[in-house]
Scaffold this active site. Structure first.
Site, mmCIF file in Angstrom:
data_model
loop_
_atom_site.group_PDB
_atom_site.id
_atom_site.type_symbol
_atom_site.label_atom_id
_atom_site.label_comp_id
_atom_site.label_asym_id
_atom_site.label_seq_id
_atom_site.Cartn_x
_atom_site.Cartn_y
_atom_site.Cartn_z
ATOM 1 N N GLY A 408 0.841 -1.185 0.000
ATOM 2 C CA GLY A 408 0.000 0.000 0.000
ATOM 3 C C GLY A 408 0.880 1.240 0.000
ATOM 4 N N MET A 410 5.132 2.692 1.638
ATOM 5 C CA MET A 410 6.383 2.351 2.318
ATOM 6 C C MET A 410 6.991 3.602 2.913
ATOM 7 S SD MET A 410 8.607 0.229 3.286
ATOM 8 C CE MET A 410 9.979 0.842 4.261
ATOM 9 N N HIS A 444 -0.555 6.413 8.706
ATOM 10 C CA HIS A 444 0.253 5.250 9.111
ATOM 11 C C HIS A 444 1.734 5.497 8.794
ATOM 12 C CE1 HIS A 444 0.944 0.816 9.579
ATOM 13 N NE2 HIS A 444 1.967 1.108 8.780
ATOM 14 N N GLU A 445 1.995 5.856 7.552
ATOM 15 C CA GLU A 445 3.397 5.996 7.122
ATOM 16 C C GLU A 445 4.093 7.129 7.856
ATOM 17 O OE1 GLU A 445 4.520 3.601 5.506
ATOM 18 O OE2 GLU A 445 2.575 2.766 4.971
ATOM 19 N N GLU A 467 4.860 -2.116 13.445
ATOM 20 C CA GLU A 467 3.654 -2.055 12.615
ATOM 21 C C GLU A 467 2.384 -1.941 13.448
ATOM 22 O OE1 GLU A 467 3.677 -1.284 9.791
ATOM 23 O OE2 GLU A 467 5.609 -1.875 8.979
HETATM 24 ZN ZN LIG Z 1 3.835 0.202 8.514
#
Ligand SMILES: [Zn+2]
Length: 1014
Positions: A408, A410, A444-445, A467
């Site tokens: 999705g 990085m 998230h990233e 994560e």
């Molecule tokens: Zn992640």
């Protein structure tokens, strides 16, 4: 890193090439092939003449893509596979003549058993010391890396000088390298100031493909001290979507295909781009130079800001980037592209923290779709700076949408890369769900810039912390910028519930797991690591309180800044803030053993007795032998509750070593709801009277329970009934309340459970009764919502859930509306249905009125579509047609990368397999073409492995189970799909048992109650 697709959506796969879909070789190619053979023979001869001891390099030279550059380079052909059509095997690799090496490197072809030559076996003295893990005697300090991606030739070459410290004498330097050709040019002993003392001559150098090293060996051990090693290398940009690779897009303005070079390294692919010490704890500082074309609008990006650009005479420009902060190799990134950007200043926020620029990049034609990402990206970054209370560590932050991207997104430090669907937003095309995904993936990233990048796990065993933390904190990030989206409730449907399904089977595994090999490492990037990790972090925050959770996180970052840490370091920081209970021990009961408990509650007056046991969705699993566990599958459970007399949350802990917990609660007269907002990672089973009290509450005064509590009850009641731990009548009774429910999250839970039952009943006599029931409970809310879009995000999300459910269960009016809108669109394809309704109109329209002619029309639109989100919607619609022969055609067409990009291939197969007509077609196709799939995607990539549970999840017969077992027996090598196969088998066994145990009860209830439900 972010998984390729939203939960429950199909997973995608690492493609091997977007270019060399080697069609039948042309005459020109065959001529070239002949020339290649000639060149090869000549080189082999020269090699012999130069008295290079070596193995026979020759295998069967066939075709060649392009000629090597410069002198001193010979051609090394490798094996071709039999099936040429659309095969994406590498055709040719080059490597320069090696001034030091006495032994030629192994061919870099994939999927072979790597055997060292006899020459190496007999000469090397250190083979026994080589393992998957780097020796601790060597510590890299700085990389000086120069990289030249040759876009027209689709190759790259470069050189790297690594300065390193030898901490203890060692007689070899192992450096990770895979699918690249490496030579050791020099090894120097340095003084403390970094000046050369002397050259050190290696005794031999060779590739060790099994452990993915380039080895430089010495006759005598290197003494402790400082050294530098200079390596040259080259490789191919084609046939992969990890490492350093090419991606392409069609530029309508130039009317041509444009090529870019980009990289994706996590977890073990940096070694495919340059030789490096490719373990997360081997942090070093990088000075990167990238050579790019001077013209054509190209520019180069890397983690740090550009320091200098030098135009060379040969049409090339060398770009030098500022030296990086200490960084793990998997976070490095290099991009050469002609992309355009929008930019914004991000406030440094904290005292003395400078402001910095955020840029968001895409293909030039899509520049307008970057506005939303920039707006929320900058706001979320400012929020995180305040939340972590640590300044953003770099001078710039870029986000780039890449047309071919395996995941999705990085979190490369300072240069985050995304799949286009996860970054680009166009209000005329994107649905609310698309928009939410963009926000979520960005949040998230960006969290990783601190948690993961600034402080990194020591080894992949602790990936869950990295994560899990980002997968939880992303909800806070989005909630900050989109406070009306109910994100904190949505955690349940996106992460929590979906992972519990897997974790309730014997195919699960503990969060903390020991891994060594690259295929074990890549397998770790699963929902246990992400979603269960996030659920445990969320439970921890609820337990210790927001303030201490945040403070502990800040201390963890500050105390390990630019370094590496293990899970214990994080827990220690939380625990240091002072608690009456043992935080570490409590948490270990959740991280060190797989699964989760069901807490059963029995009421006697105002006394409540709680007991716990491990929960299995398949009742038969209670008879199987469980893996040993330190805590014997008991957990220390944070127990919380609210009652009709006490709406404030009350808390206590149910210790793992206690047989039961007894609570006397005076505030309860009618009802009590345990696990407030489902913060705890467990199920609650009440006695029947308590369930009845909660059902009455839902039917009459549901507003007394929070959105998450309602969603929790729907989830628990069905999960328990499915597992034969609760009477199915209670689950159905509870579900009738959904008629009155108007919030998205509880409805989404209900719709998802009802849909799962529908799949199980599909081939049974009760299917019709069940669809009648669901149509009844959905009709009222369907009629309230209508087909008109809203400005309210959550209402749009609810509408999509409801319309989908209505259509899926055969609601005639809804299907008619979908067909009408679908036909109107086909007449005038430029006028598309509104973004939120588009998927429904496309899919159910195709299902209702699709013909070959219509299918061809939609296929043409799909192929021509340039927007990635729109393309996915059309791709899904093509899978809805009922004619098996058209679906088979679709399956065959999907191999063609000019039709379905490799990154989307497995999504496509999964869409087709969800159609009952397509299910067995996909299953047969995958079994018949397994070797071809392995050749294309690689057995050691988890994405191929994930295909199996994805396409078999609806199987529910013994025959299908036996087919799966026979298939696995025929192809025993599962690579990175080992756990996925276990999961697939567990799901099908569960489905079979579900039918055995529940079908009669479900059938009875439906027949008795269908008449009565108003
Ligand atoms: Zn992640």
């Amino acid at each position: 890193m972010y998984p390729p697709n939203p939960p429950k959506a199909p997973s995608t796969i690492r493609p091997r090439s977007s270019l060399s879909a080697a069609k039948k070789p042309s005459n020109a190619l065959l001529t070239l092939a002949g020339f290649c053979v000639f060149l090869f023979v000549l080189c082999a001869f020269l090699l012999g003449a130069l008295v290079y001891v070596g193995r026979t390099i020759a295998e069967n030279a066939t075709t060649m893509q392009s000629l090597p550059q410069g002198s001193g380079i010979f051609i090394e052909p490798i094996n071709q596979t039999q099936h040429v059509v659309l095969s994406t095997k590498p055709i040719l690799q080059f490597r320069p003549l090696d001034p030091i090496s006495t032994i030629a490197p192994e061919s870099t072809k994939r999927n072979t058993s790597y055997q060292l030559s006899e020459e190496i076996m007999s000469t090397s003295k250190i083979l026994k010391e080589i393992t998957y893990r780097l020796p601790r005697e060597i510590k890299p300090q700085r990389y000086n890396l120069r990289l030249y991606p040759n876009l027209p030739n689709k190759t790259f070459n470069g050189s790297v000088t690594i300065t390193l410290e030898v901490l203890k004498p060692i007689s070899f330097i192992p450096i990770h390298a895979k699918l690249i050709n490496v030579t050791t040019e020099s090894v120097l002993r340095l003084n403390k100031a970094g000046a050369e003392i002397s050259a050190v001559e290696p005794s031999m150098t060779f590739a060790h493909p099994q452990y993915e090293y380039w080895i430089t060996e010495f006759a005598k051990p290197l003494e402790s001290g400082n050294y530098s090693i200079l390596l040259n290398f080259n490789g191919s940009l084609t046939d992969k979507i990890v490492g350093f690779y090419q991606s392409s897009y069609f530029d309508k303005n130039r009317n041509e295909k444009r090529w870019i070079a980009t990289s994706k390294f996590e977890p073990t692919y940096a070694r495919q781009a340059f030789p490096c010490f490719d373990e997360p704890s081997m942090k070093a500082q990088f000075t990167i130079r990238i050579v790019r074309p001077t013209d054509g609008g190209y520019h180069a990006l890397s983690n740090m800001e550009v320091e200098n650009e030098e135009v060379k005479s040969d049409g090339l420009t060398e770009v030098t980037f500022a030296e990086s902060v200490p960084m793990s190799t998997y976070l490095a990134c290099f991009i050469v592209s002609d992309f355009d950007y929008q930019e914004k200043l991000v406030k440094g926020t904290l005292e003395n923290a400078p402001d910095f620029n955020m840029r968001v990049y895409s293909t030039p034609a899509q520049k307008d779709k970057l506005e939303y990402a920039l707006k929320i990206g900058s706001a979320i970054t400012e929020y995180y700076i305040e939340y972590f209370n640590v300044p953003y560590p770099l001078n710039k932050l870029d986000m780039v949408a890449i047309p071919d991207f395996v995941s999705g997104a990085m979190e490369n430090w300072g240069l985050v890369t995304f799949r286009e669907t996860a970054l680009l937003y166009d209000p005329t095309i994107s649905s609310s769900a698309n928009q939410q995904r963009v926000a979520t993936v960005i949040a998230h990233e960006l969290a990783h810039m601190w948690f993961g990048n600034l402080v990194t796990m020591k080894w992949w065993n602790d990936l869950w912390l990295n994560e899990g933390f980002a997968s939880y904190i992303e909800y806070k990030g989005v909630h900050k910028v989109e406070p009306t989206w109910s994100m904190l409730d949505q955690f349940l449907i996106a992460d929590f519930h979906s992972v519990m399904k897997l974790d309730a089977t014997t195919a699960s595994h503990p969060i903390v797991q020991t891994v060594e090999s690259p295929s074990q490492i890549t397998e770790l990037f699963d929902s246990i690591t992400y979603s269960k990790g996030a659920s445990i972090i969320r439970m921890l925050e609820d337990l210790v309180g927001e303030e201490k959770f945040q403070k502990g996180t800040t201390n963890y970052l500050n105390n390990n800044i630019y370094g590496n840490a293990v899970t214990e370091d994080y827990i220690n920081e939380i625990e240091a803030l002072g608690f009456e209970f043992d935080v570490k021990l409590l948490l270990e009961t959740w991280t060190d053993q797989m699964g989760f408990p069901v807490v059963s509650v029995v009421r006697s007056g105002n006394t409540f007795t709680l007991t716990q046991k491990r929960f299995f969705s398949n009742p038969e699993d209670y008879n199987t032998v469980q893996d040993p566990s330190t805590f014997n599958y008991h957990w220390s459970i944070p127990i919380t509750y609210v009652t009709d007399g006490e709406s404030e949350k009350q808390s206590t802990i149910f210790n793992y070593n206690d047989n039961q917990l007894t609570l006397t609660i005076s505030s309860v007269s009618e009802w009590i709801k345990f696990n407030k907002n489902q913060m705890g990672y467990y199920l609650v089973n009440y006695d029947e009277n308590m369930w009845q009290a909660l059902i009455t509450l839902l039917l009459t005064e549901r507003g007394k329970l929070s959105i998450s509590d309602r969603a929790n009850l729907v989830f628990d009641v069905f999960t328990l009934a499915d597992a034969s731990q609760l009477d199915y009548n209670i689950a159905f009774q509870l579900s009738t309340y959904l008629q009155k429910e108007r919030d998205y999250v509880p409805w989404q839970v209900g719709a998802s459970r009802l849909n799962a039952i529908k799949s199980l009943l599909y081939y049974t006599e009760f299917y019709r009764d069940f669809t009648v029931y669901v149509r009844k409970i959905v009709t009222e809310v369907y009629e309230t919502l209508t087909w008109e879009e809203d400005t309210d995000h959550l209402l749009n999300m609810l509408r999509v859930t409801i319309l989908n459910t209505a259509c899926r269960f055969g609601h005639k009016v809804a299907l008619q509306e979908a067909a009408t809108r679908f036909n109107a669109w086909l007449i005038n394809p430029d006028v598309r249905p509104t973004p939120n309704l588009r998927s429904i109109v496309y899919y159910y329209g195709m299902q209702a009125v699709g013909t070959e002619e219509i299918w061809d029309q939609v296929l043409a639109l799909f192929v021509a579509e340039s927007d990635a989100q729109e393309k996915i919607k059309l791709m899904e619609a093509l899978a809805a047609i009922k004619e098996p022969w058209i679906l088979q055609r679709y399956i065959n067409l999907a191999w063609d990368e000019s039709i379905v990009r490799s990154q989307d291939y497995f999504s496509c197969l999964q869409y087709i397999s969800r159609n009952p007509v397509g299910q067995s077609l996909v299953w047969d196709h995958v079994r018949e073409n397994w070797q071809r799939l392995v050749d294309r995607f690689g057995i050691n990539e988890r994405t191929l492995g994930r295909l199996i549970p994805a396409i078999t999840s609806q199987f529910s017969t013994q025959t299908k189970l036996e087919e799966m077992e026979a298939f696995f027996a025929k192809y025993p090598e599962a690579g990175a799909g080992t756990a996925a196969r276990r999961e697939a088998l567990a799901t099908v066994r569960y489905n079979i048992k579900w039918l055995e145990h529940n079908i009669a009860k479900v059938g009875n209830w439906l027949q008795e109650n269908n008449q009565q439900i108003e």
